[in-house]
Design an enzyme around this catalytic site. Sequence first.
Site, PDB file in Angstrom:
ATOM      1  N   ASP A   1      -0.159  -0.652  -4.960  1.00  0.00           N
ATOM      2  CA  ASP A   1      -1.415  -0.151  -5.518  1.00  0.00           C
ATOM      3  C   ASP A   1      -1.267   1.201  -6.184  1.00  0.00           C
ATOM      4  OD1 ASP A   1      -1.010   1.257  -3.168  1.00  0.00           O
ATOM      5  OD2 ASP A   1      -3.035   0.987  -2.396  1.00  0.00           O
ATOM      6  N   ASN A   2      -0.223   1.959  -5.854  1.00  0.00           N
ATOM      7  CA  ASN A   2       0.034   3.281  -6.441  1.00  0.00           C
ATOM      8  C   ASN A   2       1.380   3.763  -5.923  1.00  0.00           C
ATOM      9  OD1 ASN A   2      -2.597   3.841  -4.304  1.00  0.00           O
ATOM     10  ND2 ASN A   2      -0.607   4.665  -3.733  1.00  0.00           N
TER      11      ASN A   2
ATOM     12  N   HIS B   1     -11.329  -2.119   0.670  1.00  0.00           N
ATOM     13  CA  HIS B   1     -11.663  -0.757   0.257  1.00  0.00           C
ATOM     14  C   HIS B   1     -12.481  -0.699  -1.026  1.00  0.00           C
ATOM     15  CE1 HIS B   1     -10.302   3.677  -0.463  1.00  0.00           C
ATOM     16  NE2 HIS B   1     -11.468   3.601   0.177  1.00  0.00           N
TER      17      HIS B   1
ATOM     18  N   ARG C   1      -7.351  -1.719  -6.794  1.00  0.00           N
ATOM     19  CA  ARG C   1      -7.861  -2.989  -6.265  1.00  0.00           C
ATOM     20  C   ARG C   1      -9.066  -3.475  -7.070  1.00  0.00           C
ATOM     21  NH1 ARG C   1      -5.204  -3.188  -1.131  1.00  0.00           N
ATOM     22  NH2 ARG C   1      -4.029  -1.247  -1.011  1.00  0.00           N
TER      23      ARG C   1
ATOM     24  N   ASP D   1       0.846  -1.192   0.000  1.00  0.00           N
ATOM     25  CA  ASP D   1       0.000   0.000   0.000  1.00  0.00           C
ATOM     26  C   ASP D   1       0.884   1.246   0.000  1.00  0.00           C
ATOM     27  OD1 ASP D   1      -2.042   1.838   0.274  1.00  0.00           O
ATOM     28  OD2 ASP D   1      -3.105   0.691   1.804  1.00  0.00           O
ATOM     29  N   ASP D   2       0.865   1.982  -1.097  1.00  0.00           N
ATOM     30  CA  ASP D   2       1.648   3.216  -1.248  1.00  0.00           C
ATOM     31  C   ASP D   2       3.152   2.958  -1.301  1.00  0.00           C
ATOM     32  OD1 ASP D   2      -0.844   4.357  -1.021  1.00  0.00           O
ATOM     33  OD2 ASP D   2      -0.500   5.269   0.934  1.00  0.00           O
TER      34      ASP D   2
ATOM     35  N   CYS E   1      -5.703   3.920  -4.339  1.00  0.00           N
ATOM     36  CA  CYS E   1      -5.825   2.535  -3.891  1.00  0.00           C
ATOM     37  C   CYS E   1      -7.029   1.772  -4.424  1.00  0.00           C
ATOM     38  CB  CYS E   1      -5.790   2.482  -2.365  1.00  0.00           C
ATOM     39  SG  CYS E   1      -6.815   3.710  -1.554  1.00  0.00           S
TER      40      CYS E   1
ATOM     41  N   LYS F   1      -6.511  -5.235   3.502  1.00  0.00           N
ATOM     42  CA  LYS F   1      -7.291  -4.109   2.978  1.00  0.00           C
ATOM     43  C   LYS F   1      -8.082  -4.507   1.733  1.00  0.00           C
ATOM     44  CE  LYS F   1      -6.639   0.627   1.268  1.00  0.00           C
ATOM     45  NZ  LYS F   1      -5.702   1.752   1.200  1.00  0.00           N
TER      46      LYS F   1
ATOM     47  N   LYS G   1       1.646   9.560  -5.465  1.00  0.00           N
ATOM     48  CA  LYS G   1       0.259   9.107  -5.362  1.00  0.00           C
ATOM     49  C   LYS G   1      -0.716  10.241  -5.686  1.00  0.00           C
ATOM     50  CE  LYS G   1      -2.942   7.143  -1.902  1.00  0.00           C
ATOM     51  NZ  LYS G   1      -3.052   6.633  -0.514  1.00  0.00           N
TER      52      LYS G   1
ATOM     53  N   HIS H   1       0.987   2.564   4.209  1.00  0.00           N
ATOM     54  CA  HIS H   1      -0.045   3.602   4.255  1.00  0.00           C
ATOM     55  C   HIS H   1       0.042   4.358   5.579  1.00  0.00           C
ATOM     56  CE1 HIS H   1      -4.133   5.334   4.315  1.00  0.00           C
ATOM     57  NE2 HIS H   1      -4.200   5.084   3.017  1.00  0.00           N
TER      58      HIS H   1
END
Length: 598
Positions: free
Chosen positions: A338-339, A144, A84, A42-43, A80, A142, A392, A233
């Site tokens: 994710d990014n 989301h 996903r 994540d990130d 994010c 996660k 991001k 994150h």
Amino acid sequence: MHMLNQLQTARRLRLFTMLLLIGASSAAGADKPPNIVLLIGDDVGFSDLGAYGSEISTPHLDALAARGVRFTNFHATASCSPTRAILQTGVDHHRNGLGNMAVVAPPEHVGQPGYEGVLNDRVVTLARLLRDAGYHTYHVGKWHLGYEGRKLPFYRGFEHTITLADTGADNWEQRTYAPLYDKAHWFANGHEHQLPDDFYSSRYFIDKTIEFIEADRGTGQPFFAQVGFQAVHIPLQAPAEFIEKYADTYTAGWEALREARRQGAIGLGIVPEGAGMVRMPTTEDWNRLGAEEQRYMVRRMAVYAGMLDAMDHHIGRLIDYLKRVGEYDNTLFVFLSDNGPEPTDPHDNLIARLWIQYHYETDLESLGAKGAYAYLGPSWASAAAAPGSFYKFWAGEGGLRVPLIVSWPGRVAENVVHHRFAYLKDIMPTLLEFAGVVHPGTEFEGRAVEPLTGRSLAPVLSGNAAETHPVDEPVGYELAGNAALYKGAYKLVRNLPPLGDNQWHLYDILQDPGETRDLKNDQPERFAEMLEDFRAYERDNNVLPMPDGYEYMKQLQRNIIQRTVWPRLVAAAPWAGAGLLLVLVLVVWRRRRGKVTS
């Protein structure tokens, strides 16, 4: 009930058929379908892993890279939940429901087709197709993509789940990390879930993944496990032993780190020799900070590194477990982010700043520990994205270009660095091909669904092809007004203010991944052609225009006030809400009166 029984009978027949096929294949010496482990950071920035030029210790992911393929020109979305959603559907996010994230969506987009803010019902998920083909399916971490009205992963094809439904949460305990939510929404198999007292996110996620795999190991069926880490994150949190490894690593500051990352990536062949970098306007001058402020910034980056190191450590535990039970050699591993890295400074937002001060500790000594709050910020984020521009949320390479590692011992090419363009939509068709599962196309169980639009990476991964996408194939992207179109080695890109200029630019991102040389005036025909390609992408995917003056952070603040702060004030004390409204009216009146008199 009759329909439910029919569906259950059909699933049992499909499973029985698959087991017969597996048995027949084994007897004939053919291959068993692989287990699939999809690991989502994540990130995580493009150059955050050792295998991509980082100083952070990630030996287990580096080992997967050494036994697989590293993609250096792979792109996710810049945020994010759209990423996903595409991973689970193979469908553009404007068609699967995540045309924009709900937290930053302007009122004009709310509820529009493709902008539902949750994974819609016009798609069929990867998990559902694999489950129906006889796979055990697990989701940990996660999600989301929605949790109300059967939107949780438990209802979208996953058998066993531990799910964080929100944008993020605390890593040490069951509480939210931002004023967006009243509480952290955790679920297990569709029901609200209570985290254990000794919870730490990366450790717990791998514990549960191993637990799920072990419980079903006797069935002989392959498994698909999706692990959505909270690392890295906001809030940045990690066990002290991981943080202390980096206590003195970042004393030279973010610009020195950005250059070191660029050199590291060049040395590994991740980016071409001489790849340039732009300096983001949000990057502060390190040398103008005082000694105490520098110490604080160094500690924040150390926590970030420690959190990533801890994630890698626990991935290593999963790998060791699979080796121990004899499943490693038949497991396909995919790791991606994710990014790009998170640049947000919560202290720039008055509501967020006050909320953090009330709920968390922020002193230097506590950073990373339970009850403490740390974040990366734009200057360190520029280093994590090196050599890319932006990060991001933005459509620069720093926001969209992320690490992708694919490994399957003996079945995927080993220690290969692949430089050609690939995109997020390519992951689902790749995994389906390796699993021997066919996507239903445009209809599933009597309802219309979106077809796959990506291309399988399998030919590249097996060494049988040089590229996934033909050089004349346009691949479009848009999120919150920031947009891009890829075609062969070239990229057309536009970023909105305040960091962008709302103008289109053209780059050769194969040779210039830092987006330093705009080719718009040198190649006007290519520029015009790609701009027309983007207009076609907008039409084909029902991309909505952004309101004039839209800025995602300002819209986020408005949405927090309208959807969270204001309802709480009204619910807690109607008179307080009325008082706040009166203050706002007076402020507006005074400003207008001032303009008139001037």
